[in-house]
Design a protein around this motif. Structure first.
Motif, PDB file in Angstrom:
ATOM      1  N   LEU A 121      30.325  39.344  89.101  1.00 40.38           N
ATOM      2  CA  LEU A 121      31.149  38.254  88.575  1.00 40.38           C
ATOM      3  C   LEU A 121      30.650  36.906  89.084  1.00 40.38           C
ATOM      4  CD1 LEU A 121      33.769  37.109  87.233  1.00 40.38           C
ATOM      5  CD2 LEU A 121      34.939  37.649  89.388  1.00 40.38           C
ATOM      6  N   ALA A 122      30.483  35.957  88.169  1.00 36.43           N
ATOM      7  CA  ALA A 122      30.067  34.598  88.534  1.00 36.43           C
ATOM      8  C   ALA A 122      30.793  33.598  87.644  1.00 36.43           C
ATOM      9  CB  ALA A 122      28.557  34.432  88.390  1.00 36.43           C
ATOM     10  N   ILE A 123      30.968  32.400  88.169  1.00 34.27           N
ATOM     11  CA  ILE A 123      31.576  31.304  87.419  1.00 34.27           C
ATOM     12  C   ILE A 123      30.483  30.321  87.023  1.00 34.27           C
ATOM     13  CG2 ILE A 123      33.197  29.373  87.486  1.00 34.27           C
ATOM     14  CD1 ILE A 123      34.613  32.003  87.541  1.00 34.27           C
ATOM     15  N   TYR A 124      30.414  30.002  85.736  1.00 40.02           N
ATOM     16  CA  TYR A 124      29.437  29.041  85.232  1.00 40.02           C
ATOM     17  C   TYR A 124      30.167  27.762  84.826  1.00 40.02           C
ATOM     18  CZ  TYR A 124      26.222  33.010  84.930  1.00 40.02           C
ATOM     19  OH  TYR A 124      25.440  34.095  85.223  1.00 40.02           O
ATOM     20  N   GLU A 125      29.728  26.646  85.396  1.00 40.73           N
ATOM     21  CA  GLU A 125      30.272  25.341  85.023  1.00 40.73           C
ATOM     22  C   GLU A 125      29.293  24.662  84.068  1.00 40.73           C
ATOM     23  OE1 GLU A 125      31.847  22.895  88.265  1.00 40.73           O
ATOM     24  OE2 GLU A 125      31.436  24.584  89.595  1.00 40.73           O
ATOM     25  N   ILE A 126      29.814  24.177  82.943  1.00 40.36           N
ATOM     26  CA  ILE A 126      28.979  23.562  81.911  1.00 40.36           C
ATOM     27  C   ILE A 126      29.306  22.073  81.813  1.00 40.36           C
ATOM     28  CG2 ILE A 126      28.361  23.582  79.463  1.00 40.36           C
ATOM     29  CD1 ILE A 126      29.291  26.517  79.397  1.00 40.36           C
ATOM     30  N   GLU A 127      28.263  21.272  81.782  1.00 40.14           N
ATOM     31  CA  GLU A 127      28.424  19.827  81.619  1.00 40.14           C
ATOM     32  C   GLU A 127      27.254  19.293  80.802  1.00 40.14           C
ATOM     33  OE1 GLU A 127      27.907  16.412  84.743  1.00 40.14           O
ATOM     34  OE2 GLU A 127      29.976  17.154  84.890  1.00 40.14           O
ATOM     35  N   ALA A 128      27.555  18.513  79.770  1.00 40.35           N
ATOM     36  CA  ALA A 128      26.524  17.952  78.885  1.00 40.35           C
ATOM     37  C   ALA A 128      25.632  19.057  78.319  1.00 40.35           C
ATOM     38  CB  ALA A 128      25.689  16.907  79.620  1.00 40.35           C
ATOM     39  N   ASP A 129      26.252  20.173  77.933  1.00 44.40           N
ATOM     40  CA  ASP A 129      25.551  21.306  77.319  1.00 44.40           C
ATOM     41  C   ASP A 129      24.485  21.908  78.231  1.00 44.40           C
ATOM     42  OD1 ASP A 129      27.156  20.814  75.179  1.00 44.40           O
ATOM     43  OD2 ASP A 129      25.587  19.995  73.888  1.00 44.40           O
ATOM     44  N   LYS A 130      24.709  21.813  79.545  1.00 36.03           N
ATOM     45  CA  LYS A 130      23.815  22.431  80.518  1.00 36.03           C
ATOM     46  C   LYS A 130      24.645  23.069  81.627  1.00 36.03           C
ATOM     47  CE  LYS A 130      19.945  19.219  79.791  1.00 36.03           C
ATOM     48  NZ  LYS A 130      19.032  18.234  80.438  1.00 36.03           N
TER      49      LYS A 130
END
Length: 236
Positions: A121-130
């Motif tokens: 399990l991991a959390i991915y943070e997305i900002e400006a489509d990256k």
């Protein structure tokens, strides 16, 4: 005249139903699938609420052939945010397929649906489509269970080092809680582990964890780790 009125009413009703379906929050609108690579399909259950992000799954083919990797992508404009996992990809519905749970449109929890339960399990943070940051939830969680497994179990049964920590989904029963659940900037975790889920070989170890993952600090909080009993079960 009555026929014309009836026709008007039916057309009006159909229009209302169509708009209701388009606005349904249960089905995020898919932005575009025209640009996804050949041999892939969009995981409908992996779509972000706004329909812009999703996991791509390789289309099932020859079971003996290694599939291309699963991808977390932006659908419009199309771009690959990250590869999921280090091994070959999994088609939708396969064991070890990646699954996703969104918290808004910029934070997503992704894990692997293994035979007995979740892993990685991991959390991915997305900002400006990256990808802005990946929070290593599983690394912190697994260390708690592994430490207990080694200290309580392997110290007593050193010959059992071939077994290990296996996370097991326990979604049945009146007191069952979801394994993970977003609450604002927190993620609630309710996890259970077993060294031999099939109960076929002794000795036997279990443990459980109830904790909160802080999405702002990327740390575990309110950790309630509960060592389970170590039992000798008959080997039939």
């Amino acid at each position: 005249m009555k026929a014309l009125i009836l026709l008007f009413v039916l057309c009006f009703f159909d229009g209302l139903m169509l708009r209701a379906e388009e606005a349904s929050p249960d089905k995020p609108p898919v932005q575009s699938i025209a640009d996804i690579p050949k041999g892939y399909e969009v995981g409908e259950k992996s779509l972000s609420p706004n329909g812009r992000f999703a996991i791509l799954y390789p289309i099932r083919g020859d079971d003996s052939a290694e599939l291309p990797p699963n991808l977390l992508v932006c659908l419009k404009p199309y771009s690959v945010l990250t590869r999921i996992g280090t091994e070959g990809g999994r088609w939708q519905g396969a064991r070890d397929q990646p699954l996703a749970k969104w918290n808004g449109n910029s934070i997503v929890a992704i894990w692997i649906a293994a035979r007995w339960g979740m892993k990685d399990l991991a959390i991915y943070e997305i900002e400006a489509d990256k990808i802005k940051r990946i929070q290593p939830v599983w690394r912190r969680v697994w260390l708690l269970f592994d430490q207990d497994f080694r200290e309580r179990f392997l110290s007593k049964y050193p010959d059992e080092k071939g077994s290990g920590v296996i996370f097991v989904s326990k979604s049945e029963g009146p007191d069952s809680k979801p394994e993970l659940e977003f609450k604002g900037h927190k993620m609630l975790l309710n996890l259970f582990a077993d060294n031999k889920p099939n109960l076929s070989v002794t000795p036997h170890w279990t443990a459980s964890l109830h904790a909160v993952w802080n999405l702002d600090t990327a740390e575990l909080e309110n950790v309630d780790f509960r060592p389970g009993p170590i039992e000798l079960r008959p080997n039939y």
